[in-house]
Design a protein around this motif. Structure first.
Motif, PDB file in Angstrom:
ATOM      1  N   SER A  53       0.841  -1.196   0.000  1.00  0.00           N
ATOM      2  CA  SER A  53       0.000   0.000   0.000  1.00  0.00           C
ATOM      3  C   SER A  53       0.876   1.245   0.000  1.00  0.00           C
ATOM      4  CB  SER A  53      -0.942   0.022   1.209  1.00  0.00           C
ATOM      5  OG  SER A  53      -0.214   0.252   2.396  1.00  0.00           O
ATOM      6  N   GLU A  54       0.282   2.337  -0.481  1.00  0.00           N
ATOM      7  CA  GLU A  54       0.985   3.613  -0.514  1.00  0.00           C
ATOM      8  C   GLU A  54       0.070   4.672   0.082  1.00  0.00           C
ATOM      9  OE1 GLU A  54       2.058   4.415  -4.539  1.00  0.00           O
ATOM     10  OE2 GLU A  54       3.323   2.649  -4.694  1.00  0.00           O
ATOM     11  N   ARG A  55       0.678   5.618   0.790  1.00  0.00           N
ATOM     12  CA  ARG A  55      -0.102   6.723   1.334  1.00  0.00           C
ATOM     13  C   ARG A  55       0.761   7.986   1.373  1.00  0.00           C
ATOM     14  NH1 ARG A  55       1.022   3.509   5.808  1.00  0.00           N
ATOM     15  NH2 ARG A  55       2.172   4.556   7.465  1.00  0.00           N
ATOM     16  N   ARG A  56       0.059   9.102   1.384  1.00  0.00           N
ATOM     17  CA  ARG A  56       0.692  10.418   1.435  1.00  0.00           C
ATOM     18  C   ARG A  56       0.338  11.040   2.781  1.00  0.00           C
ATOM     19  NH1 ARG A  56      -0.974  15.761   0.290  1.00  0.00           N
ATOM     20  NH2 ARG A  56       0.559  16.972  -0.846  1.00  0.00           N
ATOM     21  N   GLU A  57       1.353  11.464   3.527  1.00  0.00           N
ATOM     22  CA  GLU A  57       1.125  12.103   4.815  1.00  0.00           C
ATOM     23  C   GLU A  57       1.596  13.551   4.721  1.00  0.00           C
ATOM     24  OE1 GLU A  57       3.243   9.736   7.672  1.00  0.00           O
ATOM     25  OE2 GLU A  57       1.942   8.003   7.384  1.00  0.00           O
ATOM     26  N   GLU A  69       4.246  23.100   3.003  1.00  0.00           N
ATOM     27  CA  GLU A  69       3.752  21.787   3.421  1.00  0.00           C
ATOM     28  C   GLU A  69       4.886  20.768   3.296  1.00  0.00           C
ATOM     29  OE1 GLU A  69       0.174  18.704   2.210  1.00  0.00           O
ATOM     30  OE2 GLU A  69       1.004  20.032   0.674  1.00  0.00           O
ATOM     31  N   ARG A  70       5.017  19.935   4.286  1.00  0.00           N
ATOM     32  CA  ARG A  70       6.006  18.851   4.257  1.00  0.00           C
ATOM     33  C   ARG A  70       5.259  17.557   3.937  1.00  0.00           C
ATOM     34  NH1 ARG A  70       8.579  16.463   9.520  1.00  0.00           N
ATOM     35  NH2 ARG A  70       9.590  14.654   8.626  1.00  0.00           N
ATOM     36  N   VAL A  71       5.601  16.929   2.831  1.00  0.00           N
ATOM     37  CA  VAL A  71       4.918  15.717   2.380  1.00  0.00           C
ATOM     38  C   VAL A  71       5.837  14.523   2.582  1.00  0.00           C
ATOM     39  CG1 VAL A  71       3.866  14.543   0.414  1.00  0.00           C
ATOM     40  CG2 VAL A  71       3.581  17.013   0.685  1.00  0.00           C
TER      41      VAL A  71
END
Length: 109
Positions: A53-57, A69-71
């Motif tokens: 799985s992949e996610r963006r925080e 913004e820090r991604v």
């Protein structure tokens, strides 16, 4: 001839010592990292990826970039082999331009 080179010898010696130190630090840090399991090394050893799985925080920026913004992109892998399970997390921090990978044994009980 030696008298001509003698004034530069301390500087040359310092450069040689610094270069050898940096080379040694690089070699041994790579050697230490080589012992840490990675998704690639585990699949090469016969582990099978059973979940991905992949996610963006998103986080507030760190000084001096508080307005940005820090991604952090996080990819999670679950690998299995026989009665063993390992979970690996790969992350990329956009503000620090740094990638990391950690794996932890999650063997069945």
């Amino acid at each position: 001839m030696l008298a001509i080179l003698a004034p530069g010898l301390p500087r040359l010696s310092a450069c040689v010592v610094c270069g050898a130190t940096l080379l040694g630090m690089t070699f041994f840090s790579d050697l230490a990292e080589a012992n840490d399991p990675t998704v690639f090394s585990l699949t090469q050893q016969g582990w099978e990826i059973v979940f991905h799985s992949e996610r963006r925080e998103s986080y507030p920026g760190e000084a001096p970039y508080e307005a940005l913004e820090r991604v952090v992109w996080v990819t999670e892998y679950h690998l299995e082999r026989e009665n063993q399970k390992i979970v690996c997390f790969l992350s990329y921090d956009s503000q620090k331009d740094r990638q990391s990978e950690t794996c932890a044994d999650q063997s069945y009980e």
